[in-house]
Design an enzyme around this catalytic site. Structure first.
Site, PDB file in Angstrom:
ATOM      1  N   ASP A  22      -7.794   4.949  -9.330  1.00  0.00           N
ATOM      2  CA  ASP A  22      -9.197   4.525  -9.230  1.00  0.00           C
ATOM      3  C   ASP A  22     -10.066   5.745  -8.896  1.00  0.00           C
ATOM      4  OD1 ASP A  22      -8.775   1.516  -9.319  1.00  0.00           O
ATOM      5  OD2 ASP A  22      -7.477   2.079  -7.652  1.00  0.00           O
TER       6      ASP A  22
ATOM      7  N   ASP B 213       0.851  -1.183   0.000  1.00  0.00           N
ATOM      8  CA  ASP B 213       0.000   0.000   0.000  1.00  0.00           C
ATOM      9  C   ASP B 213       0.899   1.251   0.000  1.00  0.00           C
ATOM     10  OD1 ASP B 213      -1.621   2.169   0.670  1.00  0.00           O
ATOM     11  OD2 ASP B 213      -2.824   1.035   2.101  1.00  0.00           O
TER      12      ASP B 213
ATOM     13  N   GLU C 233      -5.252   5.290 -22.184  1.00  0.00           N
ATOM     14  CA  GLU C 233      -5.529   6.692 -22.500  1.00  0.00           C
ATOM     15  C   GLU C 233      -5.936   6.858 -23.966  1.00  0.00           C
ATOM     16  OE1 GLU C 233      -2.359   9.185 -21.244  1.00  0.00           O
ATOM     17  OE2 GLU C 233      -3.334  11.024 -21.911  1.00  0.00           O
TER      18      GLU C 233
ATOM     19  N   LYS D 162     -18.772   6.688  -7.013  1.00  0.00           N
ATOM     20  CA  LYS D 162     -19.950   6.934  -6.168  1.00  0.00           C
ATOM     21  C   LYS D 162     -19.593   7.857  -5.005  1.00  0.00           C
ATOM     22  CE  LYS D 162     -22.243   2.614  -7.065  1.00  0.00           C
ATOM     23  NZ  LYS D 162     -22.649   1.327  -6.525  1.00  0.00           N
TER      24      LYS D 162
ATOM     25  N   LYS E  92      -2.151   2.710 -23.534  1.00  0.00           N
ATOM     26  CA  LYS E  92      -3.231   2.130 -24.340  1.00  0.00           C
ATOM     27  C   LYS E  92      -4.572   2.578 -23.790  1.00  0.00           C
ATOM     28  CE  LYS E  92      -1.348  -2.269 -25.838  1.00  0.00           C
ATOM     29  NZ  LYS E  92      -1.270  -3.678 -25.514  1.00  0.00           N
TER      30      LYS E  92
END
Ligand SMILES: C[S@@+](CC[C@H](N)C(=O)[O-])C[C@H]1O[C@@H](n2cnc3c(N)ncnc32)[C@H](O)[C@@H]1O
Length: 245
Positions: free
Chosen positions: A150, A127, A226, A154, A224
């Site tokens: 990421d 992490d 992008e 939501k 790729k």
């Protein structure tokens, strides 16, 4: 990118891992993996020992790892690592460390780096937030880059986005004065979110001027992912902030 149903299933799995690993930590990623390809297996078997850094109870030591002290770029969440490989190849005068938790991506980049015998790249399996906190000394990094993180679209998941006020202060602590935080995203809401957080972040200045996105810098390889986004008419936004203090 996540679908809604996948999102919920993965989120449930992620939060159970989260409880086990770090009781109070909010994860910015989902755990996922699939069977290794032959190349990925070879990446770990043949090149893992060289490229994967041992970080437990250790601190980053440029001389011990790279045999020199050179400008250091740390990439958070390199995915399959193709753009990081391209950047490391294009800038032999710099050293690069990629941090990722996705086993297939880690194995793939070890394979690519091993094939090219790249001397200026190493990989951390972990992490990035924990690594920044514990492995890197304060004021030790020249550039931190975060490409297509990421987006956690939501609202209730926005707290999982990597760019948060407190995470940017951790990055500020680890950057040298004059060091750069560079992020790119194809998710407009996340782009605006980043700009808002960074434009008001203590100790940073916006290299494009307050309230502005940066031009796409030439040194960021076109992935790729992008190109596919561009073909679908998606925008891409870059933010480039400099640590002033
Ligand atoms: C949407 S992917 C983008 C990958 C790559 N940068 C690209 O442009 O194709 C985001 C990646 O960040 C990784 N990631 C997210 N949070 C992380 C963290 N805290 N530490 C390490 N990796 C992380 C995820 O595992 C995932 O592979």
């Amino acid at each position: 990118m996540m679908t809604d149903s996948q999102d919920m299933t993965d989120l449930a799995a992620a939060s159970s891992t989260e409880k086990k690993e770090h009781p109070r930590r909010i994860m910015t990623f989902m755990r996922r993996s699939s069977a290794f390809t032959t190349s990925q297996q070879q990446g770990i078997d043949d090149f893992g020992e060289h490229y994967l850094l041992e970080t437990e109870n250790k601190r980053f030591d440029a001389l011990a790892i790279f045999g020199r002290v050179a400008p250091l770029t740390v990439e958070i969440g390199f995915g399959m690592g193709y753009s990081l490989i391209t950047m490391a190849e294009a800038a032999p005068e710099r050293d690069f460390i990629g941090i990722e938790i996705h086993p297939n991506g880690i194995a793939q980049i070890c394979y690519e780096a091993g094939q090219k015998q790249l001397p200026n790249l190493r990989i951390i399996d972990g992490d990035a937030l924990l690594m920044l906190e514990n492995y890197f000394a304060d004021s030790s990094i020249d550039t931190v880059q975060l490409y297509f993180a990421d987006p956690w679209p939501k609202k209730k998941h926005h707290k999982r986005r990597f760019v948060q006020t407190h995470n940017m202060q951790l990055i500020r602590q680890k950057l040298k004065v004059g060091g750069i935080f560079h992020a790119a995203t194809d998710w407009e809401h996340y782009a605006q979110w980043m700009l808002e957080i960074l434009d008001t972040a203590e100790g940073f200045s916006n290299s494009a001027g307050h309230g502005n996105f940066a031009e796409r810098p030439d040194f960021r390889p076109l992935t790729k992912f992008e190109v596919r986004g561009q073909n679908l008419g998606h925008g891409v936004w870059d933010v480039l902030f400099r640590k002033e203090s």
